[in-house]
Scaffold this active site. Structure first.
Site, PDB file in Angstrom:
ATOM      1  N   LYS A  59       0.815  -1.212   0.000  1.00 36.90           N
ATOM      2  CA  LYS A  59       0.000   0.000   0.000  1.00 36.90           C
ATOM      3  C   LYS A  59       0.846   1.259   0.000  1.00 36.90           C
ATOM      4  CE  LYS A  59      -4.015  -2.207   2.009  1.00 36.90           C
ATOM      5  NZ  LYS A  59      -4.658  -2.648   3.261  1.00 36.90           N
ATOM      6  N   GLN A  90      -3.712  -1.507  10.535  1.00 31.65           N
ATOM      7  CA  GLN A  90      -3.486  -2.882  10.120  1.00 31.65           C
ATOM      8  C   GLN A  90      -3.231  -3.719  11.360  1.00 31.65           C
ATOM      9  OE1 GLN A  90      -3.288  -3.662   6.584  1.00 31.65           O
ATOM     10  NE2 GLN A  90      -3.507  -5.752   7.303  1.00 31.65           N
ATOM     11  N   ASP A 134     -10.016  -0.753   7.052  1.00 31.57           N
ATOM     12  CA  ASP A 134     -10.152   0.289   6.029  1.00 31.57           C
ATOM     13  C   ASP A 134     -11.622   0.692   5.858  1.00 31.57           C
ATOM     14  OD1 ASP A 134      -7.835  -1.311   3.693  1.00 31.57           O
ATOM     15  OD2 ASP A 134      -7.799  -1.109   5.857  1.00 31.57           O
TER      16      ASP A 134
END
Lengths: 337, 337
Positions: free
Chosen positions: B105, B149, B158
């Site tokens: 990411k 996370q 998310d």
């Protein structure tokens, strides 16, 4: 509409059959009434018994049970020195049905030992004034529960707020919107199994269909327990043949589309539970009078279903009972400082 | 896993057939690719054409498209004098997969012209410290988007917050959780119709299955547009024969249960779109090596489906693309004072 008959349950026949049901691990989902119904009507032990029509679930009767529970809760709260629960209603506009709903609710509140008040506003009220009024009520500690009754009954917002809906959909403890709570409570109190069962919810309104689907499909072990059922969400864009196909597979049919007689007998599986949330005004072709009908073709479906709720006298009175219960819950959870 | 092939579309064949599709009132739901696929494979005009295997949807390719769009959005934003979008990640614990996800990411962010930063915390971090840290990041105006996370990838949050989920479920404008957004975007970009179609979502997790069901069943004309599909929510308590029965009726199958090879070819309708959200690590029986597999028996289902997404290279890269898109959206919506 159809008179509702009380359940007569023969509990003594249960005891010898306990072992037969030991494979059902989650016992709390099978209560004696279900077991008894199974023995009477569907078990392989009794295949010679004749098929009879559905148990008509009296919402009026169930609501009476809940009212008693709420009444005793309120008495206890007050005896412990707490403020008496208070229900406030903001009633917007002159819609006749809205006024009736509100009157039913405030009357129920006073019968149960709650105080209540109604704030009237014309339908021309501005969004800004409404928000201010709601905010004022929210901050008022003497108010335990607040209903906002908008001109259209389907816009009833009982238990309906972004944060509350967020919690509901995340299976967290929350105020379940009253009509969805009524459906849930009917299912539980009639001992209708949901775990691993097939449910179709017809109608996807945010205050009825959607929360019902949320309750029934989710995990029974979460903070806000769910039904662990497979749930089909159908609505106006579900083609009719598809609706029929899917409804025929359902152990529980929940009709919340607002379409008179949408659910016909050919759509319903033998022995299914049919819960009718619809409230539609229709002119009687014979008498010419207006009468209330549900989304289900009651007389025909009754002959095939295992359980059925009538309209009126089904989900309606239970919804009012759940508003009362929600108000007391709110009073209990209110900060006492 | 299987190599993904690009779509080759012959747009010129479309023009003469416009009238044939005029009965489809909601044209924006039928794009040229669908039309072309229909002509090639399912239209009554071409019944002599041989059946070929599913279009393998390359998530990698679609993600590349979105990355380009995001990149140009960022360039515009910065050119207009705005702060460069910044993605912050709080990474808890030492889980290898989590570290890989986060690296992917942040790498994507920097390739697209976003800045990013990672805050590391041990898995022993207290709930209190986490809440404080999240709160601090929320108040920090230099941060446009925040990912938390946690050790288990399935707990990825998310776009996952009570208020946001409340808005999502009420069809209001909101941040759609990245994986659900990825599935939605795949369906839209491949031109797969949803209105009035039958969808089965297998798996009811709060960050994947539930929001996908919410997106697909809801009204296409609401503030946050939905798919107007009939949606079946299935999960671990759906008995396997029932799952097979319901999946066989589905035009779109979304597998998000986390069970390797749960969806087999006999469950899938000829020509259905099969979207595989599962990411499971399995030991290859031949090589002994660990490899990623989805919830779908890819090789067998590919022969029957109309569209299929591979694992890896399907929903995974699209999810990262949607995180990027969400971050830029957050940067755009941030107050500029």
């Amino acid at each position: 509409m159809a008179a509702s008959t009380a359940l007569t349950v023969n509990y003594t026949r249960i005891q010898t059959l306990t072992s037969y049901f030991q494979h059902c691990r989650s016992k709390r989902w099978i209560n004696l009434k279900t077991v008894n119904r199974r023995i009477n009507r569907r078990s392989p032990f009794c295949q010679s018994l004749k098929r009879h029509a559905a148990t008509v679930v009296s919402g009026t009767e169930l609501a009476r049970q809940i009212h008693k529970e709420v009444q005793s809760d309120i008495a206890k709260l007050v005896a412990q020195g707490n403020r008496r629960p208070h229900l406030s209603v903001i009633l917007v506009g002159n819609d006749h049905a809205s006024h009736t709903y509100v009157r039913n609710k405030t009357r129920a509140a006073s019968l149960l030992g709650m105080s209540s008040s109604t704030i009237f506003r014309p339908s021309s009220v501005s969004q800004e004034e409404m928000l201010e009024l709601i905010d004022k009520c929210n901050r008022d500690r003497s108010i335990s529960g607040l209903l906002v009754q908008l001109p259209l009954p389907e816009k009833d917002v009982d238990g309906f707020h972004i944060v509350n809906i967020g919690k509901l959909c995340l299976d967290q403890r929350c105020m379940v919107p009253a009509t969805a709570a009524a459906v849930w409570e009917i299912i539980r109190r009639m001992g209708i199994e949901t775990v691993g069962k097939n449910v179709i919810v017809v109608g996807r309104s945010k205050n009825v269909g959607m929360p019902i689907a949320m309750l029934l499909h989710s995990d029974r072990n979460h903070e806000r327990p769910g039904g662990d059922a497979t749930v089909i969400m159908a609505h106006r864009f579900t083609p009719l043949p598809r609706l029929k196909e899917l409804a025929s597979l359902a152990d529980i049919v929940i009709a919340a589309a607002g379409v008179p007689h949408l659910i016909t007998a050919d759509m319903v599986k033998e022995g299914a539970a049919v819960i009718d949330v619809g409230i539609n005004r229709m002119q009687d072709p014979v008498t010419g009078k207006l009468r209330l009908v549900g989304d289900v073709d009651f007389e025909a479906v009754k002959k095939k279903a295992g359980f059925i709720t009538p309209v009126p006298g089904g989900v309606g009175p239970m919804t009012i009972a759940m508003v009362m219960k929600n108000t007391v819950t709110a009073a209990k959870n209110a900060p006492t400082y």
